[in-house]
Design an enzyme around this catalytic site. Structure first.
Site, mmCIF file in Angstrom:
data_model
loop_
_atom_site.group_PDB
_atom_site.id
_atom_site.type_symbol
_atom_site.label_atom_id
_atom_site.label_comp_id
_atom_site.label_asym_id
_atom_site.label_seq_id
_atom_site.Cartn_x
_atom_site.Cartn_y
_atom_site.Cartn_z
ATOM 1 N N ARG A 90 0.900 -1.146 0.000
ATOM 2 C CA ARG A 90 0.000 0.000 0.000
ATOM 3 C C ARG A 90 0.932 1.186 0.000
ATOM 4 N NH1 ARG A 90 -2.400 4.229 -0.533
ATOM 5 N NH2 ARG A 90 -4.299 4.857 0.588
ATOM 6 N N HIS A 93 1.915 7.143 1.671
ATOM 7 C CA HIS A 93 0.834 8.124 1.528
ATOM 8 C C HIS A 93 0.490 8.722 2.890
ATOM 9 C CE1 HIS A 93 -1.369 4.685 3.117
ATOM 10 N NE2 HIS A 93 -2.356 5.516 3.436
ATOM 11 N N HIS A 95 -3.125 11.065 4.882
ATOM 12 C CA HIS A 95 -4.510 11.534 4.706
ATOM 13 C C HIS A 95 -4.896 12.382 5.901
ATOM 14 C CE1 HIS A 95 -4.765 7.737 6.901
ATOM 15 N NE2 HIS A 95 -4.351 7.125 5.824
ATOM 16 N N GLU A 99 -5.700 6.831 11.258
ATOM 17 C CA GLU A 99 -5.930 5.450 10.793
ATOM 18 C C GLU A 99 -5.595 4.469 11.893
ATOM 19 O OE1 GLU A 99 -4.104 4.449 7.002
ATOM 20 O OE2 GLU A 99 -3.374 2.547 7.809
ATOM 21 N N HIS A 138 2.822 7.215 5.854
ATOM 22 C CA HIS A 138 3.040 5.818 6.248
ATOM 23 C C HIS A 138 2.930 4.886 5.046
ATOM 24 C CE1 HIS A 138 -1.229 6.900 6.729
ATOM 25 N NE2 HIS A 138 -1.488 5.694 6.261
ATOM 26 N N GLU A 161 -10.534 5.798 0.532
ATOM 27 C CA GLU A 161 -9.242 5.231 0.134
ATOM 28 C C GLU A 161 -8.787 5.789 -1.206
ATOM 29 O OE1 GLU A 161 -7.102 3.767 2.443
ATOM 30 O OE2 GLU A 161 -6.617 2.477 0.743
#
Ligand code: MN
Ligand code: MN
Length: 379
Positions: A90, A93, A95, A99, A138, A161
């Site tokens: 993944r 990135h 946001h 999370e 992360h 996402e």
């Protein structure tokens, strides 16, 4: 329970279905087909199955999400279920939401860097958690043998996402001469950067963490991972409960969680939460929950593995194991601490004459309520 095909018939009430039916769906929802007579009135929908969430397939894995778009009442929470094959990444990135994650199966390497340049890397496995604060970059990568699958919970319902800040997407939309100036190198250094986002992609399995570690400006003050299943659970005759909040996982400032295991026939006692909505994720087994919404309104829902349940603040509820196997689910709260109020305790710790005047129950019942904590009661 749950094995026979339910029909909307209760004595003289209801009748057979003559029109279209969806037998597998109806069998999963016996108390929607034939609600208990104690159900009444209209409640918002409090259930969504990840089986109904759109799958996003990538080389290296997949993801699907349950957000406020799928479950409109869930304004404070969004969930993502993700699979990464061994080596699948993944992408790096960040946001605007925090999370929280629970590892369902397999192993992953997680990384993060904070605003002081402190670096974090860890390998996590089944029953482990992580917490990435809002805005902190992360990554997640699947390890041997078969990568991993995990549940992500975000502290905003409108999270998506599909709209996170990805390193590849950012660099693809920054002039190459600016990248060159930023790093003090020639533009040709960026000749091969991806033209669009990677999101999830396949690469090599990383070497052991001891060989892969980067220290940056030192260790983060708070660990971003936690071994939830290694905690000592609260054990009762009907099951077990593991509670994780800032008291034992200080980094998890906006998410508190309980992992609940309930044996067949047993149930999570009648209770409510004084500090917010409850977002649930069913890991295994099957369950039934009735939510009471005041003004005489109550509705019952059935749950299977992979379902999301929701309880609006501060509505009381129970969760009963209606299957033949151990029920395991997560209770998630947007809070720095776990809190619940037990009906049994409330009654037992209020002058008994007053309680008996309300409910006309025997003193022997009140005297029976144990003084120790019993979040899960036996069958
Ligand atoms: Mn993330
Ligand atoms: Mn609850």
């Amino acid at each position: 329970m749950g094995n026979s095909q339910p029909e909307p018939i209760e004595g003289k009430l209801g009748g057979t279905i003559l029109g279209p039916t969806n037998p597998s769906r109806e069998a999963e929802n016996p108390t929607i087909m034939k609600p208990p007579s104690t159900d009444h009135g209209t409640l918002p929908n409090l259930k969504w199955s990840f089986a109904d969430s759109h799958m996003r397939l990538n080389e290296g894995g997949w993801s699907r999400q349950t957000t406020v778009r799928e479950l409109p009442i869930s304004k404070d929470f969004a969930g993502v279920n993700m699979r990464l094959k061994a080596g699948g990444v993944r992408e790096m990135h960040w946001h605007k939401e925090a999370e929280w994650s629970y590892m369902l199966k397999g192993r992953a390497r997680i990384t993060a860097v904070d605003e002081n340049g402190c670096a974090f890397q860890d390998d996590v496995e089944e029953g482990d958690l992580w917490f990435f604060p809002a805005g902190i970059p992360h990554s997640i990568q699947g390890l041997e043998d078969d990568g991993c699958e995990f549940l992500l919970v975000f502290d905003q319902g409108d999270f998506s996402e599909d709209s996170t800040f990805l390193v590849s997407d950012w660099l693809a939309h920054t002039p190459k001469e600016v990248l060159a100036k930023n790093f003090g190198v020639h533009e040709s250094a960026f000749a091969h950067i991806p033209k669009k986002e990677l999101y999830i992609f396949q690469t090599q399995v990383p070497p052991p963490l001891s060989q892969d570690r980067v220290t940056g400006n030192g260790k983060m003050p708070l660990s971003l991972s936690h071994r939830m299943l290694k905690q000592k659970p609260i054990v009762t005759k009907g099951g077990k409960v593991w509670i994780t909040d800032t008291s034992n996982f200080p980094a998890s400032k906006t998410i508190a969680a309980a992992l609940v295991e309930i044996e067949p026939g047993a149930m999570r006692e009648l209770h409510w939460h004084p500090n917010g909505d409850e977002w649930q994720f069913y890991i295994s087994g099957q369950a039934r929950m009735t939510v009471f919404a005041a003004e005489g309104n109550a509705r019952t829902f059935d749950f299977q593995a992979g379902d999301v349940g929701f309880v609006p603040f501060p509505m009381p509820h129970y969760v009963e194991n209606t299957g033949n196997t151990t029920l395991r689910f997560l209770e998630i709260f947007r809070s720095d601490h776990f809190a619940d109020v037990s009906l049994a305790k409330w009654l037992a710790f209020t002058p008994h004459e007053l309680v008996r005047a309300h409910l006309r129950i025997d003193e022997s019942l009140l005297a029976k309520i144990p003084k120790y904590r019993t979040p899960v009661v036996p069958a």
